[in-house]
Design an enzyme around this catalytic site. Structure first.
Site, PDB file in Angstrom:
ATOM      1  CB  SER A 125      -0.879  -0.001   1.256  1.00 15.33           C
ATOM      2  OG  SER A 125      -1.477   1.251   1.463  1.00 15.33           O
ATOM      3  CE1 TYR A 149      -3.990  -2.142   5.050  1.00 14.64           C
ATOM      4  CE2 TYR A 149      -3.390   0.126   4.543  1.00 14.64           C
ATOM      5  CZ  TYR A 149      -3.706  -1.152   4.132  1.00 14.64           C
ATOM      6  OH  TYR A 149      -3.724  -1.438   2.780  1.00 14.64           O
ATOM      7  CE  LYS A 153      -1.473  -4.085   3.188  1.00 17.87           C
ATOM      8  NZ  LYS A 153      -1.899  -5.359   2.578  1.00 17.87           N
TER       9      LYS A 153
END
Length: 335
Positions: A125, A149, A153
């Site tokens: 992302s 989040y 990643k």
């Protein structure tokens, strides 16, 4: 014939990628636990592709089952989409995000290692860049996540780097997506998460035009941008699916680990996207300005040159086409 395992293949990006792979006569098997998608997606993909959809209702943390699935289907490469993906939810519940995203990926990678599958395409992302120092962002930009989040990643990207250091016969590509929107040309599938599971901009606009919500909540109109709202790089979902197809071809031919920004290279504000949707639909989307969300940055858009040059991929659809396909999806699926 090679077989691709698609984890999270019934989610927004996974389902559109599956339809494209089917169009390209690629064999695949989907693993999904239906935690953020509706089961009717199976029939919709079957209708679009006119093919049987091979899938397993399985959590990626179920390592033994994954090994069995990989062996049974003679899997040769993996596209890994399965993950929790709400920025705001990750701030409230970080442990769940580390458990599902990081431990889930480790489970999948262990299954691959034990079955000798070494080709891995990872759904990363643009959130890894945090508040950017410059735009457009290239892959050398420092990584500075603003939320758990994004942190998950980065942890996974680092795990993949370490695997490649240890075993040079792995071929890994990490695609750092910007902001996918739009829907399949059939109007059958689009961004349709289970209620309350995330708050991406286009599904929120769709909730307003469907009458589910009275207004679009705009988080912050005091950013240092031309209209005060956040700027993002919106990319048509089928352009993103095409990037996966090109990246699969790339990892098929070349060992190593590579990182690619997948975006258009153009920044669009929240209000610009709202206006484009209103122009396409002929409807008014009322808004309510709220305070900024924690973990959001002012502007974030890609320099996609590396993907353009190495993967021979570039975005083809414009903002109007993104909005038109989303509007078609609304009309076809309104109840």
């Amino acid at each position: 014939m090679s077989c691709i395992l698609i984890s999270g293949g019934f989610g927004y990006i996974g389902s559109h990628t599956a339809t494209l792979l089917s169009e390209k006569n690629q064999k695949y098997v989907i693993v999904d636990n239906f935690s953020n998608c509706k089961r009717e997606i199976v029939d919709k993909i079957r209708t679009i592709t006119k093919n049987k959809v091979c899938f397993y209702d399985c959590d990626i943390r179920d390592n033994k089952n994954l090994i069995k699935i990989i062996n049974e289907n003679k899997v040769t490469s993996v596209i890994h989409f399965a993950a929790l993906k709400s920025v705001s939810e990750s701030i409230v519940n970080p442990l769940e995000y580390y458990e599902v995203n990081v431990n889930g990926t480790i489970s999948l990678l262990k299954a691959m290692q034990l079955t000798g599958v070494k080709k891995f395409l990872f759904s990363s992302s643009a959130a890894v860049y945090g508040e950017p120092d410059f735009c457009p962002i290239d892959e050398s930009h420092i990584l500075k996540p603003l939320n758990p989040y994004a942190q998950t990643k980065i942890i996974i990207e680092n795990i993949l780097k370490d695997i490649y250091k240890a075993e040079k016969n792995w071929s890994v590509a990490c695609l750092r997506y910007f902001n996918p929107i739009g829907a399949h040309k059939s109007g059958l599938i689009g961004d349709d998460p289970l209620s309350g599971k995330n708050a991406n901009l286009m599904p929120e606009i769709i909730k307003v035009v469907r009458g589910i919500k009275d207004y679009l909540e705009v988080f912050g109109d005091d950013y240092p941008t031309p209209d005060g709202t956040g700027i993002r790089d919106y990319i048509h979902i089928m352009d993103l699916a095409e990037a996966h197809y090109k990246a699969l071809n790339f990892i098929d031919k070349k060992n190593g680990i590579n990182f690619f920004n997948i975006g258009t290279g153009k920044g669009v504000s929240v209000l610009e996207l709202k206006k484009a949707f209103e122009n396409v639909s002929g409807l008014n989307v009322p808004i309510k300005i709220s305070k900024r969300r924690e973990g959001d940055c002012a502007a974030c858009f890609a320099n996609p040159k590396k993907a353009n040059d190495i993967l021979k991929w570039s975005a083809k659809y414009d903002l109007n086409q993104m909005c038109e396909s989303s509007w078609k999806f609304v009309n076809r699926n309104s109840k």
